[in-house]
Design a protein around this motif. Structure first.
Motif, short mmCIF file in Angstrom:
data_model
loop_
_atom_site.label_atom_id
_atom_site.label_comp_id
_atom_site.label_asym_id
_atom_site.label_seq_id
_atom_site.Cartn_x
_atom_site.Cartn_y
_atom_site.Cartn_z
N ARG A 79 13.39 7.68 2.57
CA ARG A 79 13.49 9.04 3.13
C ARG A 79 12.17 9.77 3.03
NH1 ARG A 79 19.49 9.99 0.96
NH2 ARG A 79 20.56 9.00 2.69
N ALA A 80 11.47 9.60 1.91
CA ALA A 80 10.17 10.25 1.76
C ALA A 80 9.19 9.69 2.78
CB ALA A 80 9.64 10.04 0.35
N THR A 81 9.24 8.38 3.01
CA THR A 81 8.37 7.76 4.00
C THR A 81 8.69 8.28 5.40
OG1 THR A 81 8.19 5.76 2.67
CG2 THR A 81 7.64 5.55 5.00
N SER A 82 9.98 8.41 5.69
CA SER A 82 10.40 8.92 7.00
C SER A 82 9.90 10.35 7.20
CB SER A 82 11.93 8.87 7.11
OG SER A 82 12.36 9.51 8.27
N VAL A 83 10.07 11.18 6.19
CA VAL A 83 9.60 12.56 6.28
C VAL A 83 8.08 12.60 6.43
CG1 VAL A 83 9.34 14.70 4.96
CG2 VAL A 83 11.56 13.57 5.07
N ARG A 84 7.41 11.74 5.68
CA ARG A 84 5.95 11.71 5.76
C ARG A 84 5.50 11.28 7.17
NH1 ARG A 84 4.88 8.03 1.94
NH2 ARG A 84 5.18 9.57 0.32
N GLN A 85 6.16 10.27 7.72
CA GLN A 85 5.80 9.82 9.07
C GLN A 85 6.06 10.90 10.11
OE1 GLN A 85 8.14 6.26 9.41
NE2 GLN A 85 6.58 4.95 8.48
N THR A 113 18.70 0.86 -5.81
CA THR A 113 19.11 1.25 -4.46
C THR A 113 18.77 2.71 -4.19
OG1 THR A 113 20.92 -0.35 -4.51
CG2 THR A 113 21.08 1.41 -2.89
N MET A 114 19.07 3.58 -5.15
CA MET A 114 18.78 5.00 -4.97
C MET A 114 17.27 5.24 -4.87
SD MET A 114 21.66 6.34 -4.63
CE MET A 114 21.14 8.04 -4.59
N SER A 115 16.51 4.52 -5.66
CA SER A 115 15.06 4.66 -5.61
C SER A 115 14.53 4.22 -4.25
CB SER A 115 14.43 3.82 -6.72
OG SER A 115 13.03 3.86 -6.63
N GLN A 116 15.07 3.10 -3.74
CA GLN A 116 14.63 2.62 -2.43
C GLN A 116 14.99 3.61 -1.33
OE1 GLN A 116 16.57 -1.17 -2.23
NE2 GLN A 116 14.94 -2.26 -3.31
N LYS A 117 16.20 4.17 -1.40
CA LYS A 117 16.61 5.14 -0.38
C LYS A 117 15.74 6.39 -0.44
CE LYS A 117 21.36 3.72 0.30
NZ LYS A 117 22.77 4.10 0.28
N ARG A 171 5.14 18.85 -0.95
CA ARG A 171 6.28 19.37 -1.71
C ARG A 171 7.42 18.35 -1.79
NH1 ARG A 171 8.58 24.25 0.90
NH2 ARG A 171 6.41 24.84 0.93
N ILE A 172 7.72 17.74 -0.65
CA ILE A 172 8.80 16.74 -0.62
C ILE A 172 8.43 15.53 -1.47
CG2 ILE A 172 10.03 15.09 0.84
CD1 ILE A 172 9.98 17.24 3.05
N GLY A 173 7.21 15.04 -1.28
CA GLY A 173 6.77 13.88 -2.06
C GLY A 173 6.74 14.15 -3.55
N SER A 174 6.20 15.31 -3.92
CA SER A 174 6.12 15.62 -5.35
C SER A 174 7.48 15.92 -5.94
CB SER A 174 5.15 16.79 -5.60
OG SER A 174 5.65 17.97 -5.00
N SER A 175 8.40 16.50 -5.16
CA SER A 175 9.73 16.77 -5.70
C SER A 175 10.50 15.48 -5.95
CB SER A 175 10.52 17.70 -4.78
OG SER A 175 10.86 17.04 -3.58
N VAL A 176 10.29 14.49 -5.09
CA VAL A 176 10.95 13.19 -5.30
C VAL A 176 10.37 12.52 -6.54
CG1 VAL A 176 11.21 10.87 -4.36
CG2 VAL A 176 11.63 12.84 -2.91
N ARG A 177 9.02 12.58 -6.69
CA ARG A 177 8.39 11.96 -7.85
C ARG A 177 8.61 12.75 -9.13
NH1 ARG A 177 4.00 12.18 -4.53
NH2 ARG A 177 3.97 10.49 -3.07
N LEU A 218 15.53 13.13 -11.80
CA LEU A 218 16.81 13.43 -12.44
C LEU A 218 18.00 13.29 -11.50
CD1 LEU A 218 18.11 14.25 -15.08
CD2 LEU A 218 17.85 16.64 -14.39
N PRO A 219 17.95 13.79 -10.26
CA PRO A 219 19.11 13.59 -9.38
C PRO A 219 19.40 12.11 -9.15
CG PRO A 219 17.71 15.31 -8.46
CD PRO A 219 16.97 14.72 -9.64
N VAL A 220 18.35 11.30 -9.02
CA VAL A 220 18.55 9.86 -8.84
C VAL A 220 19.18 9.28 -10.09
CG1 VAL A 220 17.37 7.66 -8.50
CG2 VAL A 220 16.66 9.66 -7.20
#
Length: 155
Positions: A79-85, A71-75, A122-128, A132-134
């Motif tokens: 969010r990354a997709t939303s930011v990217r869009q 669930t956390m991974s999907q969220k 930056r956002i995409g790479s920080s998520v990938r 750890l937070p997830v």
């Protein structure tokens, strides 16, 4: 005093049946009197039940942790997709304005496009790069699920 052979055979059978019943009664009394074996059997049964419950709780916690991680991974992905869009939309808008504008607008576009791309990257790479937070949220949720399960079982 002789007895007919039919009676003596019947008497022998009665004696054998009585002996068998007496043997069963003695065995049953012996089993009831054997406190050590009864206690061992009861302890073995209790341990088996406890193992089953612990195994079930472990499997439940693992399933819940896996579900929370998914669930956390999907969220995070959403969010990354939303930011990217949004970034891509902003880039498109800025490009349209820059083409209609003058040299100054072109410089602003370049600056905004660069910063938007950098932000998207930056956002995409920080998520990938920092899952750890997830994982921390997943671990915390799993721990809370186990604690909650134990509290419910202890009541």
């Amino acid at each position: 005093m002789s007895t007919p052979s039919g009676n003596s055979d019947q008497t022998r059978r009665d004696i054998q049946q009585t002996r068998a019943e007496l043997g069963e009664t003695v065995a049953a009394l012996t089993a009831k009197a054997d406190v050590k074996t009864r206690a061992r059997t009861k302890a073995t049964t209790a341990v088996g039940g406890l193992r089953g419950r612990v195994t079930g709780a472990g499997q439940s916690a693992k399933a819940r942790a896996t579900q929370l991680a998914r669930t956390m991974s999907q969220k995070a992905s959403q969010r990354a997709t939303s930011v990217r869009q949004k970034s891509q939309h902003t880039i498109g808008t800025v490009r349209g304005s820059a083409e209609a504008g003058a040299q100054t607008a072109s410089k602003a576009e370049s600056s905004l496009v660069t910063s938007a791309r950098a932000m998207t990257t930056r956002i995409g790479s920080s998520v990938r790069a920092k899952p750890l937070p997830v994982l921390a949220v997943t671990g915390t949720a799993a721990t809370l699920a186990v604690i909650s399960y134990r509290r419910r079982r202890s009541r």
